[in-house]
Structures are given as C-alpha cells and as structure tokens.
Scaffold this motif. Structure first.
Motif, PDB file in Angstrom:
ATOM      1  N   ALA A  21       0.839  -1.207   0.000  1.00 46.32           N
ATOM      2  CA  ALA A  21       0.000   0.000   0.000  1.00 46.32           C
ATOM      3  C   ALA A  21       0.871   1.252   0.000  1.00 46.32           C
ATOM      4  CB  ALA A  21      -0.933  -0.003   1.203  1.00 46.32           C
ATOM      5  N   LYS A  22       1.939   1.242   0.785  1.00 50.73           N
ATOM      6  CA  LYS A  22       2.863   2.394   0.805  1.00 50.73           C
ATOM      7  C   LYS A  22       3.531   2.580  -0.551  1.00 50.73           C
ATOM      8  CE  LYS A  22       2.822   4.033   5.007  1.00 50.73           C
ATOM      9  NZ  LYS A  22       2.385   5.371   5.293  1.00 50.73           N
ATOM     10  N   LEU A  23       3.994   1.474  -1.130  1.00 50.65           N
ATOM     11  CA  LEU A  23       4.606   1.558  -2.456  1.00 50.65           C
ATOM     12  C   LEU A  23       3.613   2.057  -3.497  1.00 50.65           C
ATOM     13  CD1 LEU A  23       6.815  -1.649  -2.818  1.00 50.65           C
ATOM     14  CD2 LEU A  23       7.572   0.708  -2.900  1.00 50.65           C
ATOM     15  N   THR A  62       6.907   2.201 -17.112  1.00 44.85           N
ATOM     16  CA  THR A  62       8.051   2.047 -16.212  1.00 44.85           C
ATOM     17  C   THR A  62       7.617   2.114 -14.754  1.00 44.85           C
ATOM     18  OG1 THR A  62       9.493   3.013 -17.887  1.00 44.85           O
ATOM     19  CG2 THR A  62      10.328   2.945 -15.628  1.00 44.85           C
ATOM     20  N   LYS A  63       6.703   3.019 -14.440  1.00 41.24           N
ATOM     21  CA  LYS A  63       6.196   3.101 -13.069  1.00 41.24           C
ATOM     22  C   LYS A  63       5.539   1.797 -12.650  1.00 41.24           C
ATOM     23  CE  LYS A  63       3.430   6.643 -12.898  1.00 41.24           C
ATOM     24  NZ  LYS A  63       2.589   7.768 -12.488  1.00 41.24           N
ATOM     25  N   LEU A  64       4.703   1.251 -13.506  1.00 42.77           N
ATOM     26  CA  LEU A  64       4.007   0.008 -13.189  1.00 42.77           C
ATOM     27  C   LEU A  64       4.986  -1.156 -13.049  1.00 42.77           C
ATOM     28  CD1 LEU A  64       1.282  -1.419 -12.769  1.00 42.77           C
ATOM     29  CD2 LEU A  64       1.226  -1.823 -15.228  1.00 42.77           C
ATOM     30  N   LYS A  65       5.926  -1.257 -13.964  1.00 40.89           N
ATOM     31  CA  LYS A  65       6.896  -2.349 -13.920  1.00 40.89           C
ATOM     32  C   LYS A  65       7.796  -2.246 -12.689  1.00 40.89           C
ATOM     33  CE  LYS A  65       6.917  -3.105 -18.871  1.00 40.89           C
ATOM     34  NZ  LYS A  65       7.645  -2.960 -20.132  1.00 40.89           N
ATOM     35  N   LEU A  66       8.207  -1.050 -12.331  1.00 40.23           N
ATOM     36  CA  LEU A  66       9.042  -0.863 -11.150  1.00 40.23           C
ATOM     37  C   LEU A  66       8.274  -1.207  -9.877  1.00 40.23           C
ATOM     38  CD1 LEU A  66      11.820  -0.047 -10.176  1.00 40.23           C
ATOM     39  CD2 LEU A  66      11.041   2.313 -10.107  1.00 40.23           C
ATOM     40  N   PHE A  67       6.995  -0.822  -9.816  1.00 41.96           N
ATOM     41  CA  PHE A  67       6.162  -1.164  -8.675  1.00 41.96           C
ATOM     42  C   PHE A  67       6.047  -2.679  -8.526  1.00 41.96           C
ATOM     43  CE2 PHE A  67       1.791  -2.345  -7.358  1.00 41.96           C
ATOM     44  CZ  PHE A  67       1.872  -1.962  -6.027  1.00 41.96           C
ATOM     45  N   LEU A  68       5.751  -3.371  -9.611  1.00 44.01           N
ATOM     46  CA  LEU A  68       5.627  -4.834  -9.563  1.00 44.01           C
ATOM     47  C   LEU A  68       6.958  -5.500  -9.227  1.00 44.01           C
ATOM     48  CD1 LEU A  68       3.271  -5.409 -12.629  1.00 44.01           C
ATOM     49  CD2 LEU A  68       2.689  -5.514 -10.202  1.00 44.01           C
ATOM     50  N   PHE A  69       8.050  -4.967  -9.754  1.00 43.94           N
ATOM     51  CA  PHE A  69       9.373  -5.518  -9.457  1.00 43.94           C
ATOM     52  C   PHE A  69       9.697  -5.382  -7.976  1.00 43.94           C
ATOM     53  CE2 PHE A  69      13.948  -4.759  -8.916  1.00 43.94           C
ATOM     54  CZ  PHE A  69      14.431  -5.993  -9.307  1.00 43.94           C
ATOM     55  N   PHE A  72       7.814  -7.863  -5.966  1.00 46.09           N
ATOM     56  CA  PHE A  72       8.428  -9.179  -6.106  1.00 46.09           C
ATOM     57  C   PHE A  72       9.691  -9.290  -5.263  1.00 46.09           C
ATOM     58  CE2 PHE A  72      11.580 -11.885  -8.193  1.00 46.09           C
ATOM     59  CZ  PHE A  72      10.924 -13.098  -8.132  1.00 46.09           C
ATOM     60  N   VAL A  73      10.508  -8.236  -5.233  1.00 46.56           N
ATOM     61  CA  VAL A  73      11.743  -8.250  -4.439  1.00 46.56           C
ATOM     62  C   VAL A  73      11.418  -8.413  -2.959  1.00 46.56           C
ATOM     63  CG1 VAL A  73      13.673  -6.795  -3.673  1.00 46.56           C
ATOM     64  CG2 VAL A  73      13.149  -7.002  -6.106  1.00 46.56           C
ATOM     65  N   ILE A  74      10.391  -7.736  -2.494  1.00 50.18           N
ATOM     66  CA  ILE A  74       9.980  -7.872  -1.089  1.00 50.18           C
ATOM     67  C   ILE A  74       9.585  -9.316  -0.783  1.00 50.18           C
ATOM     68  CG2 ILE A  74       8.175  -7.235   0.559  1.00 50.18           C
ATOM     69  CD1 ILE A  74       8.255  -4.412  -0.707  1.00 50.18           C
ATOM     70  N   MET A  75       8.795  -9.903  -1.665  1.00 49.43           N
ATOM     71  CA  MET A  75       8.353 -11.282  -1.436  1.00 49.43           C
ATOM     72  C   MET A  75       9.525 -12.263  -1.529  1.00 49.43           C
ATOM     73  SD  MET A  75       4.612 -11.099  -3.311  1.00 49.43           S
ATOM     74  CE  MET A  75       4.846 -12.613  -4.100  1.00 49.43           C
TER      75      MET A  75
END
Length: 90
Positions: A21-23, A62-69, A72-75
């Motif tokens: 949610a913060k991201l 790029t914003k969407l891809k960076l958010f999803l990346f 994924f890194v957190i998980m």
C-alpha cells in the motif's frame, strides 16, 4: 514447527499489505494514475507514438513495472528469510 511457519507467513502477509500500500501510494498518487499505467502497458507503443504520447506511455509503463518488481523483491526477500531461519526445507 508448522504453527510457527503459518504464524510467520501470516505476519509477512500483514507486512506485505502495509508495504504494498505504501509503495502503491508512492508510485501512483491517485487511482487514475494506476489505471493509466495499466492502459499504457496494454496499448501498443506504435499507437502511442502516432498519438504523440510515446514518452508518457514509456513513463507510465516504467512506473508500473518498477512497482511490480519491488513487490516481487519484497516477497523474494521474505522467502530468503524463511529459508535462512530454517522454517522452509532446503
């Protein structure tokens, strides 16, 4: 051992909801910004180029891809933590 694993996973899920949610708020100030990013990710770049929105398309994608990346890194980090403390088998 199983109960500890379940409690840890539930804890990580609660933490994930907060972090995601913060991201989300960091990347997308409003819901329309997110909808625009999803729209541009499906819209062909050639159409955006002819509409004169090529760079806006690229920035939104790029914003969407960076958010999803980052999600994924957190998980993946959580998975590594579970492996390191021995709650998941090798």
């Amino acid at each position: 051992m199983i109960i500890l694993l379940i409690l840890t996973i539930v804890g990580f899920l609660i933490l994930d909801i907060f972090l995601f949610a913060k991201l989300f708020r960091l990347f997308f100030k409003e819901k329309d910004s997110f909808n625009e990013s999803v729209w541009y990710s499906f819209k062909p770049d050639l159409l955006s180029f002819f509409d004169g929105e090529f760079w806006r398309d690229k920035a939104s994608e790029t914003k969407l891809k960076l958010f999803l990346f980052l999600c994924f890194v957190i998980m993946a980090g959580e998975f590594i933590i579970l492996k390191q403390i021995g709650l998941l088998p090798n």
